[in-house]
Design a protein around this motif. Structure first.
Motif, PDB file in Angstrom:
ATOM      1  N   HIS A   1       0.951  -1.215   0.173  1.00 26.05           N
ATOM      2  CA  HIS A   1      -0.082  -0.115  -0.212  1.00 26.05           C
ATOM      3  C   HIS A   1       0.851   1.242   0.229  1.00 26.05           C
ATOM      4  O   HIS A   1       1.905   1.271   0.734  1.00 26.05           O
ATOM      5  N   CYS A   2       0.830   2.060  -0.954  1.00 20.23           N
ATOM      6  CA  CYS A   2       1.625   3.221  -1.013  1.00 20.23           C
ATOM      7  C   CYS A   2       0.780   4.516  -1.024  1.00 20.23           C
ATOM      8  O   CYS A   2      -0.258   4.737  -1.673  1.00 20.23           O
ATOM      9  N   VAL A   3       1.241   5.430  -0.123  1.00 21.18           N
ATOM     10  CA  VAL A   3       0.428   6.703   0.232  1.00 21.18           C
ATOM     11  C   VAL A   3       1.512   7.949   0.090  1.00 21.18           C
ATOM     12  O   VAL A   3       2.676   7.673   0.214  1.00 21.18           O
TER      13      VAL A   3
ATOM     14  N   HIS B   1      -9.987   4.742   7.117  1.00 21.42           N
ATOM     15  CA  HIS B   1      -8.713   5.650   7.547  1.00 21.42           C
ATOM     16  C   HIS B   1      -8.883   5.776   9.155  1.00 21.42           C
ATOM     17  O   HIS B   1      -7.486   5.737   9.716  1.00 21.42           O
TER      18      HIS B   1
ATOM     19  N   TRP C   1      -3.683   8.033  -1.815  1.00 16.68           N
ATOM     20  CA  TRP C   1      -3.020   6.592  -2.234  1.00 16.68           C
ATOM     21  C   TRP C   1      -2.851   6.523  -3.760  1.00 16.68           C
ATOM     22  O   TRP C   1      -3.405   7.001  -4.499  1.00 16.68           O
ATOM     23  N   GLU C   2      -1.737   5.899  -4.081  1.00 20.43           N
ATOM     24  CA  GLU C   2      -1.166   5.844  -5.469  1.00 20.43           C
ATOM     25  C   GLU C   2      -2.139   5.228  -6.321  1.00 20.43           C
ATOM     26  O   GLU C   2      -2.393   5.233  -7.526  1.00 20.43           O
ATOM     27  N   SER C   3      -3.054   4.224  -5.708  1.00 16.38           N
ATOM     28  CA  SER C   3      -4.123   3.456  -6.342  1.00 16.38           C
ATOM     29  C   SER C   3      -5.304   4.329  -6.975  1.00 16.38           C
ATOM     30  O   SER C   3      -6.015   3.940  -7.515  1.00 16.38           O
TER      31      SER C   3
ATOM     32  N   TRP D   1      -2.933  13.947   1.114  1.00 13.33           N
ATOM     33  CA  TRP D   1      -2.781  12.650   1.215  1.00 13.33           C
ATOM     34  C   TRP D   1      -3.656  11.800   0.200  1.00 13.33           C
ATOM     35  O   TRP D   1      -4.534  12.075   0.035  1.00 13.33           O
TER      36      TRP D   1
ATOM     37  N   SER E   1     -14.667   5.732   3.079  1.00  9.19           N
ATOM     38  CA  SER E   1     -13.388   6.167   3.143  1.00  9.19           C
ATOM     39  C   SER E   1     -12.713   6.678   4.473  1.00  9.19           C
ATOM     40  O   SER E   1     -11.565   6.313   5.155  1.00  9.19           O
TER      41      SER E   1
END
Length: 148
Positions: free
Chosen positions: A71-73, A131, A92-94, A90, A127
């Motif tokens: 998971h990349c943020v 979080h 997320w790369e997705s 903030w 969401s």
């Protein structure tokens, strides 16, 4: 009484630590320290963290889950006031189009520190709720790290 959408797409977390403001701020801004406590859930491995701690600088956190997923943020620092305040985007790369905003405020509380974390501009309540679980995991890690 009417409730605003902002109220449903915002998350607030408050903690008080015995450590001075400079120590709590350093835990958030020194990648070597951040790696020691940043875990959104049990079983996550040590994250990969890069920070360019200046207004306009970027950060990126790569988290490795126990299920093998990555998971990349990341985001951009908008406010950097040492020992007082950090504000950063903030995303997320997705789902880069779902950018939100995190504000960290560090306030002296006697000999210790009050930390106020506000994460807002979520796309929806689902969401925000996901979080909240992740932030509570990370904050629990910070709690443990600072109490050592």
């Amino acid at each position: 009484m009417e409730t605003s959408t902002e109220e449903f797409t915002r998350l607030d977390i408050r903690r008080v630590y015995k450590q001075p403001v400079a120590a709590v701020y350093a835990a958030w801004t020194d990648p070597a320290q951040l790696k020691l406590w940043w875990r959104p859930h049990e079983g996550f491995a040590e994250p990969e963290i890069t920070l360019d701690l200046r207004v306009g600088g970027c950060y990126r956190i790569v988290m490795h889950g126990p299920d093998g997923q990555t998971h990349c943020v990341g985001g951009v620092y908008r406010v950097v006031q040492p020992n007082r305040k950090l504000v950063f985007t903030w995303a997320w790369e997705s789902t880069p189009e779902r950018e939100s905003l995190v504000t960290l405020e560090f306030r002296a509380a006697g000999q210790g520190t009050e930390l106020l974390l506000t994460h807002d501009r979520f796309a929806d309540t689902a969401s925000r709720d996901r979080h909240q679980i992740g932030w509570n995991g990370c904050i629990a890690g910070l709690d443990k790290y600072l109490s050592q």
